[in-house]
Design a protein around this motif. Sequence first.
Motif, short mmCIF file in Angstrom:
data_model
loop_
_atom_site.label_atom_id
_atom_site.label_comp_id
_atom_site.label_asym_id
_atom_site.label_seq_id
_atom_site.Cartn_x
_atom_site.Cartn_y
_atom_site.Cartn_z
N ILE A 65 0.67 -1.18 -0.23
CA ILE A 65 0.15 0.03 -0.08
C ILE A 65 0.99 1.21 -0.13
O ILE A 65 1.80 1.38 0.96
CB ILE A 65 -1.08 0.14 1.34
CG1 ILE A 65 -1.82 -1.28 1.18
CG2 ILE A 65 -1.93 1.39 1.14
CD1 ILE A 65 -2.43 -1.53 2.48
N VAL A 66 0.71 2.06 -1.28
CA VAL A 66 1.61 3.26 -1.36
C VAL A 66 0.72 4.47 -1.17
O VAL A 66 0.00 4.68 -2.23
CB VAL A 66 2.46 3.03 -2.47
CG1 VAL A 66 3.18 4.37 -2.56
CG2 VAL A 66 3.26 2.08 -2.58
N HIS A 86 -5.91 -1.31 4.39
CA HIS A 86 -5.39 -2.52 5.03
C HIS A 86 -6.28 -3.22 5.53
O HIS A 86 -6.41 -4.50 5.68
CB HIS A 86 -4.14 -2.26 5.96
CG HIS A 86 -3.46 -3.25 6.55
ND1 HIS A 86 -3.75 -4.22 7.54
CD2 HIS A 86 -2.23 -3.97 5.93
CE1 HIS A 86 -2.95 -5.26 7.53
NE2 HIS A 86 -2.22 -5.27 6.52
N GLU A 87 -7.21 -2.57 6.46
CA GLU A 87 -8.21 -3.34 7.33
C GLU A 87 -9.25 -3.90 6.29
O GLU A 87 -9.88 -5.11 6.55
CB GLU A 87 -8.98 -2.56 8.25
CG GLU A 87 -10.07 -3.07 9.10
CD GLU A 87 -9.36 -4.25 10.09
OE1 GLU A 87 -10.24 -5.07 10.38
OE2 GLU A 87 -8.25 -4.52 10.34
N ALA A 88 -9.57 -3.19 5.42
CA ALA A 88 -10.63 -3.53 4.29
C ALA A 88 -10.18 -4.66 3.60
O ALA A 88 -10.95 -5.74 3.17
CB ALA A 88 -10.89 -2.36 3.24
N LEU A 102 -1.25 -1.04 -4.24
CA LEU A 102 -2.55 -0.40 -4.21
C LEU A 102 -2.01 1.18 -3.74
O LEU A 102 -1.42 1.32 -2.64
CB LEU A 102 -3.38 -0.99 -3.12
CG LEU A 102 -4.86 -0.33 -3.29
CD1 LEU A 102 -5.70 -1.57 -2.93
CD2 LEU A 102 -5.02 0.45 -1.94
N SER A 103 -2.63 2.20 -4.46
CA SER A 103 -2.45 3.57 -4.37
C SER A 103 -3.58 4.24 -4.00
O SER A 103 -4.42 4.64 -4.94
CB SER A 103 -1.80 4.35 -5.47
OG SER A 103 -0.56 3.82 -5.72
N PRO A 104 -4.03 4.38 -2.69
CA PRO A 104 -5.58 4.99 -2.44
C PRO A 104 -5.58 6.52 -2.91
O PRO A 104 -4.56 7.10 -2.92
CB PRO A 104 -5.56 4.99 -1.10
CG PRO A 104 -4.18 4.41 -0.45
CD PRO A 104 -3.41 4.03 -1.74
N ALA A 105 -6.69 6.73 -3.21
CA ALA A 105 -6.77 8.27 -3.48
C ALA A 105 -7.37 9.06 -2.01
O ALA A 105 -7.71 8.24 -1.28
CB ALA A 105 -7.97 8.49 -4.39
N LEU A 116 -15.77 1.01 0.11
CA LEU A 116 -14.70 0.84 0.04
C LEU A 116 -14.29 -0.70 -0.04
O LEU A 116 -13.63 -0.99 -0.94
CB LEU A 116 -13.71 1.32 1.21
CG LEU A 116 -11.97 1.19 1.26
CD1 LEU A 116 -11.49 1.87 -0.23
CD2 LEU A 116 -11.53 1.85 2.57
N GLN A 117 -14.61 -1.51 0.77
CA GLN A 117 -14.69 -2.94 0.69
C GLN A 117 -15.16 -3.51 -0.46
O GLN A 117 -14.48 -4.48 -1.35
CB GLN A 117 -15.15 -3.68 1.95
CG GLN A 117 -14.43 -4.92 2.43
CD GLN A 117 -14.96 -5.40 3.83
OE1 GLN A 117 -15.80 -4.89 4.30
NE2 GLN A 117 -14.28 -6.41 4.40
N ALA A 118 -16.40 -3.14 -0.82
CA ALA A 118 -17.02 -3.58 -2.19
C ALA A 118 -16.13 -3.33 -3.24
O ALA A 118 -15.83 -4.19 -4.22
CB ALA A 118 -18.19 -3.21 -2.01
N ALA A 119 -15.63 -1.88 -3.47
CA ALA A 119 -14.77 -1.77 -4.36
C ALA A 119 -13.42 -2.47 -4.52
O ALA A 119 -13.11 -2.80 -5.72
CB ALA A 119 -14.37 0.07 -4.31
N LEU A 120 -12.83 -2.82 -3.50
CA LEU A 120 -11.68 -3.74 -3.20
C LEU A 120 -11.94 -4.87 -4.00
O LEU A 120 -11.09 -5.71 -4.82
CB LEU A 120 -11.16 -3.68 -1.95
CG LEU A 120 -10.01 -2.20 -1.77
CD1 LEU A 120 -9.80 -2.58 0.06
CD2 LEU A 120 -8.77 -2.34 -2.28
N GLY A 121 -13.10 -5.51 -3.26
CA GLY A 121 -13.38 -7.00 -3.78
C GLY A 121 -13.69 -7.02 -5.24
O GLY A 121 -13.31 -7.81 -6.05
#
Length: 161
Positions: A65-66, A86-88, A102-105, A116-121
């Motif tokens: 995660i960056v 990370h928790e998601a 993974l580069s979060p906005a 957020l969890q749904a988007a990652l999945g």
Amino acid sequence: MQPISSAVPSPTVRKVALVSLRGDREFRKVRSHGQVIRTRFFQLRVTDYRPRYGEVWRPRAIIGIVVPKKTLKRAVDRNRARRRVHEALRTLPGLPPCRAILSPAALVLDAPFAELQAALGKALGSFDPKAKAGNRSGPGQAGAGKTGGTRAGTRPVKGAQ
């Protein structure tokens, strides 16, 4: 008075051990060969899982995660975004075996956790390990040798036709 129950996770949420991507060499490999998946919450660059030389075959999700300073200026915000993502990922059931960056906005800070969890999945589910990354040649590299014309502001070389 209700008896205090032990802190046992619910059976619907399976905890997945999440391994961090480490070392410049691994990051470079993912950046050069990875498939890019963009959403409004993050940019994900994913490659399939391959063990390093001499490593035992244990398919797992290895994700780095960056959060750059350009995205979030304050260290508090960068750390909070990193912790939320990370928790998601950790509570997401069924991570595919892969290596990813993974580069979060900035939207990650205000997004509802379930969204957020749904988007990652969805992003990790759409990853196809068989698909190759696109053509990575930069401007002026593809076909610039024999068939390329002259660019503005340059002179043709003598004897080249």
